[in-house]
Design a protein around this motif. Structure first.
Motif, PDB file in Angstrom:
ATOM      1  N   ALA A 117       0.831  -1.206   0.000  1.00 49.82           N
ATOM      2  CA  ALA A 117       0.000   0.000   0.000  1.00 49.82           C
ATOM      3  C   ALA A 117       0.866   1.256   0.000  1.00 49.82           C
ATOM      4  N   VAL A 118       1.977   1.228   0.720  1.00 50.05           N
ATOM      5  CA  VAL A 118       2.894   2.368   0.741  1.00 50.05           C
ATOM      6  C   VAL A 118       3.485   2.582  -0.652  1.00 50.05           C
ATOM      7  N   VAL A 119       3.899   1.497  -1.298  1.00 50.67           N
ATOM      8  CA  VAL A 119       4.447   1.594  -2.649  1.00 50.67           C
ATOM      9  C   VAL A 119       3.430   2.236  -3.591  1.00 50.67           C
ATOM     10  N   ALA A 120       2.190   1.754  -3.526  1.00 45.14           N
ATOM     11  CA  ALA A 120       1.133   2.270  -4.409  1.00 45.14           C
ATOM     12  C   ALA A 120       0.823   3.728  -4.131  1.00 45.14           C
ATOM     13  N   ASP A 121       1.116   4.181  -2.920  1.00 47.42           N
ATOM     14  CA  ASP A 121       0.795   5.553  -2.521  1.00 47.42           C
ATOM     15  C   ASP A 121       1.918   6.530  -2.830  1.00 47.42           C
ATOM     16  N   VAL A 177      12.998   6.646   2.133  1.00 44.62           N
ATOM     17  CA  VAL A 177      11.867   5.724   2.006  1.00 44.62           C
ATOM     18  C   VAL A 177      12.082   4.804   0.814  1.00 44.62           C
ATOM     19  N   ALA A 178      12.497   5.372  -0.325  1.00 43.23           N
ATOM     20  CA  ALA A 178      12.726   4.570  -1.521  1.00 43.23           C
ATOM     21  C   ALA A 178      13.808   3.521  -1.278  1.00 43.23           C
ATOM     22  N   ARG A 179      14.883   3.921  -0.596  1.00 46.71           N
ATOM     23  CA  ARG A 179      15.961   2.982  -0.300  1.00 46.71           C
ATOM     24  C   ARG A 179      15.461   1.862   0.604  1.00 46.71           C
ATOM     25  N   ALA A 180      14.649   2.222   1.604  1.00 47.54           N
ATOM     26  CA  ALA A 180      14.109   1.213   2.515  1.00 47.54           C
ATOM     27  C   ALA A 180      13.162   0.264   1.785  1.00 47.54           C
ATOM     28  N   LEU A 181      12.308   0.827   0.927  1.00 45.26           N
ATOM     29  CA  LEU A 181      11.386  -0.018   0.170  1.00 45.26           C
ATOM     30  C   LEU A 181      12.158  -1.003  -0.703  1.00 45.26           C
TER      31      LEU A 181
END
Length: 201
Positions: free
Chosen positions: A64-68, A109-113
């Motif tokens: 959901a975080v990725v999609a957001d 956030v991108a690095r963590a994802l």
């Protein structure tokens, strides 16, 4: 008994979902790890049972975080490009907004994802993110009269990746203004004359 307004209920749920996603994103940026639903609930001020209404598992939450986040990031950069008054300034707005992205909490956030989310889930949103940014850049280059806008757009991206390599690898919470200026300076020296931008001190 008072009637429950459906619009009010929908608004309440939307606000709760926003709080869940914001909490998950913030915890990702701070820790570099996927938070538990309990941790997200605590940060959002919600019971864990309430969080379960929006994500049944940690993997669901990360999806959901990725999609957001990716569409939101793309919208911010596209808005910066659209607000620039000339094609040359649109190209430079692309550069500046990307450097800001690479030096902000979004990059953490991108690095963590990238380390906690299944690559199959990340692939589609990342491709859409890249495409969403490349379209206005290439259009600005075409308006500028460049005979090979696709090739130049790829070169701009390559220069951005090189200039921001230290920013993208930074582990400390905040990248300073001086760090961003240091990343932008060589890009301005190379792209400034091509774009006809005024010289800076």
């Amino acid at each position: 008994m008072p009637r429950i307004n459906a619009a009010t209920v929908a608004e309440h749920r939307a606000l709760q979902r926003r709080a869940v996603l914001d909490a998950a994103r913030d915890l990702l940026a701070e820790t570099g790890q996927a938070p538990s639903l309990a941790e997200v609930g605590k940060r959002a001020g919600l019971a864990r049972s309430s969080v379960y209404e929006y994500a049944r598992s940690r993997d669901d939450l990360m999806a959901a975080v990725v999609a957001d986040v990716f569409p939101g990031w793309a919208d911010r950069i596209r808005t910066a490009i659209a607000q620039a008054p000339t094609p040359a300034e649109k190209v430079w707005a692309y550069v500046e907004s990307n450097v800001a992205f690479f030096s902000g909490s979004e990059q953490r956030v991108a690095r963590a994802l990238g380390s906690v989310v299944d690559p199959a889930i990340l692939h589609g949103p990342m491709q859409e993110f890249h495409t969403a940014l490349q379209e206005p850049l290439r259009e600005a280059l075409r308006e500028l009269g460049d005979p090979a806008p696709d090739a130049v757009a790829d070169l701009v991206d390559a220069m951005l990746l090189s200039a921001t390599s230290q920013l993208r690898g930074a582990q400390h919470p905040e990248v300073g203004i001086d760090d961003r200026a240091a990343a932008l300076a060589p890009l301005r020296r190379v792209l400034g004359p091509y774009l006809g931008l005024p010289a800076t001190d």
